[in-house]
Scaffold this motif. Sequence first.
Motif, PDB file in Angstrom:
ATOM      1  N   CYS A  79       1.708   2.278   7.961  1.00 19.06           N
ATOM      2  CA  CYS A  79       1.027   2.300   6.655  1.00 19.06           C
ATOM      3  C   CYS A  79      -0.472   2.533   6.759  1.00 19.06           C
ATOM      4  CB  CYS A  79       1.291   1.008   5.894  1.00 19.06           C
ATOM      5  SG  CYS A  79       3.005   0.866   5.371  1.00 19.06           S
ATOM      6  N   ASN A 132       0.820   3.020  -3.613  1.00 23.66           N
ATOM      7  CA  ASN A 132       1.950   3.830  -3.175  1.00 23.66           C
ATOM      8  C   ASN A 132       1.667   5.313  -3.360  1.00 23.66           C
ATOM      9  OD1 ASN A 132       4.719   5.240  -4.063  1.00 23.66           O
ATOM     10  ND2 ASN A 132       5.126   3.672  -2.510  1.00 23.66           N
ATOM     11  N   TYR A 136       1.605   8.118  -0.475  1.00 20.24           N
ATOM     12  CA  TYR A 136       2.524   9.254  -0.496  1.00 20.24           C
ATOM     13  C   TYR A 136       1.774  10.585  -0.512  1.00 20.24           C
ATOM     14  CZ  TYR A 136       6.185  12.481  -1.778  1.00 20.24           C
ATOM     15  OH  TYR A 136       7.049  13.551  -1.793  1.00 20.24           O
ATOM     16  N   TRP A 137       0.816  10.728  -1.400  1.00 22.36           N
ATOM     17  CA  TRP A 137       0.155  12.017  -1.594  1.00 22.36           C
ATOM     18  C   TRP A 137      -0.932  12.310  -0.562  1.00 22.36           C
ATOM     19  CZ3 TRP A 137       2.732  15.256  -4.407  1.00 22.36           C
ATOM     20  CH2 TRP A 137       3.529  14.796  -5.441  1.00 22.36           C
ATOM     21  N   ARG A 141       1.849  11.208   5.886  1.00 19.72           N
ATOM     22  CA  ARG A 141       3.142  10.859   6.494  1.00 19.72           C
ATOM     23  C   ARG A 141       4.284  11.748   6.013  1.00 19.72           C
ATOM     24  NH1 ARG A 141       1.282   8.218  10.690  1.00 19.72           N
ATOM     25  NH2 ARG A 141       0.556   6.108  10.281  1.00 19.72           N
ATOM     26  N   TYR A 142       4.069  12.477   4.923  1.00 23.47           N
ATOM     27  CA  TYR A 142       5.115  13.338   4.366  1.00 23.47           C
ATOM     28  C   TYR A 142       4.622  14.777   4.430  1.00 23.47           C
ATOM     29  CZ  TYR A 142       6.798   8.859   2.882  1.00 23.47           C
ATOM     30  OH  TYR A 142       7.228   7.569   2.888  1.00 23.47           O
ATOM     31  N   PRO A 145       5.025  16.776   0.427  1.00 27.97           N
ATOM     32  CA  PRO A 145       5.217  15.884  -0.715  1.00 27.97           C
ATOM     33  C   PRO A 145       5.456  16.679  -2.001  1.00 27.97           C
ATOM     34  CG  PRO A 145       2.906  15.894  -0.048  1.00 27.97           C
ATOM     35  CD  PRO A 145       3.661  16.717   0.948  1.00 27.97           C
ATOM     36  N   GLU A 149      10.431  13.778  -5.237  1.00 24.48           N
ATOM     37  CA  GLU A 149      10.560  12.756  -4.196  1.00 24.48           C
ATOM     38  C   GLU A 149       9.686  11.539  -4.518  1.00 24.48           C
ATOM     39  OE1 GLU A 149      10.626  12.465   0.633  1.00 24.48           O
ATOM     40  OE2 GLU A 149       9.020  13.654  -0.264  1.00 24.48           O
ATOM     41  N   TYR A 150       8.488  11.797  -5.044  1.00 27.09           N
ATOM     42  CA  TYR A 150       7.617  10.680  -5.411  1.00 27.09           C
ATOM     43  C   TYR A 150       8.238   9.834  -6.517  1.00 27.09           C
ATOM     44  CZ  TYR A 150       3.797   7.850  -7.027  1.00 27.09           C
ATOM     45  OH  TYR A 150       3.041   6.777  -7.392  1.00 27.09           O
ATOM     46  N   ARG A 153      10.805   7.640  -4.978  1.00 29.92           N
ATOM     47  CA  ARG A 153      10.175   6.516  -4.259  1.00 29.92           C
ATOM     48  C   ARG A 153       9.641   5.480  -5.246  1.00 29.92           C
ATOM     49  NH1 ARG A 153       8.814   6.591   0.736  1.00 29.92           N
ATOM     50  NH2 ARG A 153       6.852   5.519   0.349  1.00 29.92           N
TER      51      ARG A 153
END
Length: 193
Positions: A79, A132, A136-137, A141-142, A145, A149-150, A153
């Motif tokens: 994280c 979050n 995500y954005w 890690r993605y 994106p 998908e967001y 999640r």
Amino acid sequence: MTFAPTRKQWPILVALMLIMLATRYHHIGNLLHLKDASMGIFFAAGFWLGGTFALPLLMLEALLIDWYAISMAGVSDFCVTPAYSMLSVAYAVLWYGGSWYARRHYAPKLATLVPLAAIATVSCVASFVVSNGSFYWFGGRYANPHFAEYVDRLARYLPSFVTVALLWIAAFAVAHAFALWIAAQRGAGSTRA
């Protein structure tokens, strides 16, 4: 924020810091079967400690606990990305939600539980979207994106996050009501003497 907590606020700050230590550092929190109280703590701290330097102090504590857990206790650093800094915004959303409720809506009456529930819920949802969403954005890690998908999640993790935070806020509200009741009993006892 240069204002020091009052004599009555210091015990609250220390108690909140101990609760964060006991629940955020998962080795202790799991042992006690407690979920991370950090988000509820920031809301409650805004309510009880608004106008003091407690916000940056609590942010520093959260950072130090995470640093220790990752560097000394072997907790995954998954994280910790460039988006980690957005946690300060997520914490501030909760802090200012609690502070706003205290200034605009709080009175020691049951009727103020409705605005408490509404403001706490909105604050928790906004805090989650900041933490979050930034992970995500912008966390890296993605690889690709995308919005669908967001949303998935969001639907998967938002209810748990908000529920845990609201349960802690409710626990702090009960503690507050209990403290008011104790103070009223002491006051009634001193008038009888």
